[in-house]
Design a protein around this motif. Sequence first.
Motif, mmCIF file in Angstrom:
data_model
loop_
_atom_site.group_PDB
_atom_site.id
_atom_site.type_symbol
_atom_site.label_atom_id
_atom_site.label_comp_id
_atom_site.label_asym_id
_atom_site.label_seq_id
_atom_site.Cartn_x
_atom_site.Cartn_y
_atom_site.Cartn_z
ATOM 1 N N VAL A 1 32.280 -2.720 45.793
ATOM 2 C CA VAL A 1 32.198 -2.428 44.356
ATOM 3 C C VAL A 1 30.849 -1.775 44.035
ATOM 4 O O VAL A 1 30.776 -0.794 43.282
ATOM 5 C CB VAL A 1 32.396 -3.719 43.518
ATOM 6 N N ALA A 2 29.782 -2.289 44.643
ATOM 7 C CA ALA A 2 28.449 -1.707 44.417
ATOM 8 C C ALA A 2 28.420 -0.262 44.896
ATOM 9 O O ALA A 2 28.024 0.645 44.147
ATOM 10 C CB ALA A 2 27.384 -2.531 45.149
ATOM 11 N N PHE A 3 28.843 -0.029 46.125
ATOM 12 C CA PHE A 3 28.858 1.330 46.685
ATOM 13 C C PHE A 3 29.631 2.285 45.771
ATOM 14 O O PHE A 3 29.158 3.389 45.451
ATOM 15 C CB PHE A 3 29.483 1.290 48.088
ATOM 16 N N HIS B 1 30.512 2.029 42.515
ATOM 17 C CA HIS B 1 29.936 2.280 41.193
ATOM 18 C C HIS B 1 28.657 3.107 41.275
ATOM 19 O O HIS B 1 28.385 3.927 40.407
ATOM 20 C CB HIS B 1 29.726 0.966 40.443
ATOM 21 N N GLY B 2 27.876 2.895 42.338
ATOM 22 C CA GLY B 2 26.687 3.731 42.520
ATOM 23 C C GLY B 2 27.064 5.171 42.818
ATOM 24 O O GLY B 2 26.378 6.107 42.373
ATOM 25 N N LEU B 3 28.161 5.356 43.544
ATOM 26 C CA LEU B 3 28.625 6.720 43.818
ATOM 27 C C LEU B 3 29.127 7.385 42.533
ATOM 28 O O LEU B 3 28.906 8.585 42.317
ATOM 29 C CB LEU B 3 29.719 6.687 44.903
ATOM 30 N N VAL C 1 27.879 6.982 39.608
ATOM 31 C CA VAL C 1 26.697 7.428 38.871
ATOM 32 C C VAL C 1 26.109 8.691 39.507
ATOM 33 O O VAL C 1 25.824 9.675 38.816
ATOM 34 C CB VAL C 1 25.636 6.294 38.807
#
Lengths: 203, 203
Positions: free
Chosen positions: A161-163, A165-167, A169
């Motif tokens: 999920v982090a990867f 959502h950072g992608l 952005v």
Amino acid sequence: MPPAPGDREARRKDVSEAVWRVLADKGFGGLTLRAVATAMGVSTGMLMHYFPTKRALVTHALDLLEKDTAQRPRRAHPEPGLATVRAMLLDILPLTPDDTARNRIWVSSWDLSLADDALAAEQAGRYARLRSTMRPHLEAARDAGELPATADPEQLAATAVAFTHGLVVQALFDPDRFPLDVQTAMVDSFLASLARRQDPSDD
Amino acid sequence: MPPAPGDREARRKDVSEAVWRVLADKGFGGLTLRAVATAMGVSTGMLMHYFPTKRALVTHALDLLEKDTAQRPRRAHPEPGLATVRAMLLDILPLTPDDTARNRIWVSSWDLSLADDALAAEQAGRYARLRSTMRPHLEAARDAGELPATADPEQLAATAVAFTHGLVVQALFDPDRFPLDVQTAMVDSFLASLARRQDPSDD
């Protein structure tokens, strides 16, 4: 004479579409009664029949965002395991203009949500639900040998999920650097790195 | 009589600290002359000597954010390779109250930046610089055998930046779920998954 119910329904749809256009263009920071009225070519006074306050407008905008996200087209989930995790991650990314607009509005909403305890709790709940939906597929992948036996599905769900959502952005700010094929290749490499078995010498 | 230069300097510092407090609490969406004046216990009129417009206030706020980020304490970079990538990723995450405030303000600034072409280009440039700073360490890691020989340093830099910024967002919304030790363990597992060699049977 009050407008016929059909007219009122059509007008509501026009209002929602104008709110969406303003959000996709200017974010929540640019969402004002005046901006929506301008987008519709009506007076601010007319719009105040729908939204007596800025707060009512923001609530409607967040509601639209929820509904659009829930109703978006999604990829089929082939079978429990990494192929389904891949489909879930691709469903999040800004790969089409509609996906880009929706993501841009989500990212914009974070400023608002971080400043409001109730909205922040809702957002935390949304992430927790996303991790919960992904976790059984990571467990299935581990049990099927797609992931190392030592894989921690809860941690991997948070990492995925982090990867993603950072992608989102990075891709919103630099769409030329992160077109559809680059985003897709990054998801595939990310999943391949999770899938790689530990070298026996590391055990 | 105009204030003595020392007084003026002290007052500027007070203003900047009040702007920071408002940003950390309410984000750019809550950054108004009135909110900063209230935080300082002065009149809005007094504050307009410093910021004649909302735009001037926002520009100052973005400037503070840049300066605070550039001047933040950072971990030593042990040697070229994954240990330095680890230090860089940990330097980004909200692991302390100061790091949390700064990240919260950055995330808040995205709404503003996405609505402004010049700010969006600056933000894209910031991500590109971060990837460029990380890439030589990923190359060194690959050359030293810390990463698979097939590793693509440019793609891995983008993946590492994506993972870290997405973790920032999750941790800001759900600090209880993502305390310091959880964030650190996620970084370590993420780097370990990149470092894992391909199973020979996959070649």
